[in-house]
Enzyme design. Sequence first.
Site: not given
Length: 397
Positions: A118, A206
């Site tokens: 991530y 993101e």
Amino acid sequence: MNLHEYQGKEILNSFGVKIQRGIVATNHKGAVDAAKQLTVETGTSWYVVKAQVHAGGRGKGGGVKLAKNLAEVETISNDIIGMMLVTPQTSAEGKKVNQVLICEDVYYPGDSEPEEYYMSVLLNRNTGRNMIMYSTEGGMDIETVAEETPHLIFTEEIDPTMGLLPFQARKIAFNLGLSGGALKEMVKFVSALYTAYIKSDSSMFEINPVLKTSDDKILAVDAKVTLDENALYRHKDYAVMRDLREENPIEVEAKAAGLNYVDLDGNVGCMVNGAGLAMGTMDLIKQAGGEPANFLDVGGTADAQRVETAFRIILKDDNVKAILVNIFGGIVRCDRVAQGIVDAYTNMGDAIKVPIIVRLQGTNAKEAKILIDNSGMKIISVTEFQEAADKVQEVLA
Ligand code: GDP
Ligand code: MN
């Protein structure tokens, strides 16, 4: 301004960030052509069909599917295009899928297992600095990771005068457990990603997941990009990426009319001049036991035309049970605003079915109150903040 995955990836790619390659399509025929083209460009024989909507969690909702040949690309695309995709991040009715991104399969087997990480870049509002947030736990909901295993989320803050320093990029790669060629690739990835974030005037990136392929390449498989709208004037090529179909239609209309409007969940519509007063008015509504249905700053010129547009926009929301107009007459005189309200009310005839409470304060407030009281219209006019709150309470009861 939010972008689709394919647009976000386009921007990343333009700054040298390695991405999972894809071609966008609006129908199943186009999807098959896109897949063929991808095979020519990348040699892939498997594909991933990805719904393009402004919402995450598409995989969970059935909006991301693997296709092992062209026939599957066709049937899966046919199923996904036009569907209402429901994900943990959409409303219960979901979002209509207008296009799909046909991607190369990057989870192919090889010397090692593919690994998902991530990574996000965003502003830390407490320190006023950009930071990179990252985790070994990619591919899943980052909120869940934050709740269950917060020690697996790292942050790296960046000094705005220095930018991202080489040791910081190495530290990130190291904390992700990488070594050798993959570590070098990750250092390049992180550096390019941060440059892209700064140069594109973004307010959020993101990338979930960032993938380490089985042959040690580092790629952005997903891309959620939010651009800073205030900087769009210097990115004409990004401004055209806006997809109004993804945005709240009432907000789009308000924007076109030059009104600063944000849709909220409550039952009291408000029309206010100035952002600060609008915030205060929302507090007042809450205190009176109501919930604001919107934030609306009509700006300095509250003439009849503008007031009417604002009324019409507020009334598009079926939840509105009362409207509170709270205007401070500084530059604009209260009696002019009052005339605007009366004219708008007259023009709209039966369209207004909910009680309206008007609080005008400032220059010529008295004249304004007399004007409204004598208009014979069902408008409750007050001059004090507290009176306005009491009236809201009264009409909601
Ligand atoms: P999201 O669900 O909206 O976050 O969409 P993502 O773009 O993150 O994709 C969801 C999931 O699809 C990823 O976490 C992967 O597990 C899977 N996926 C994406 N690309 C590929 C691929 O090339 N091959 C395979 N096998 N799975 C993929
Ligand atoms: Mn994702």
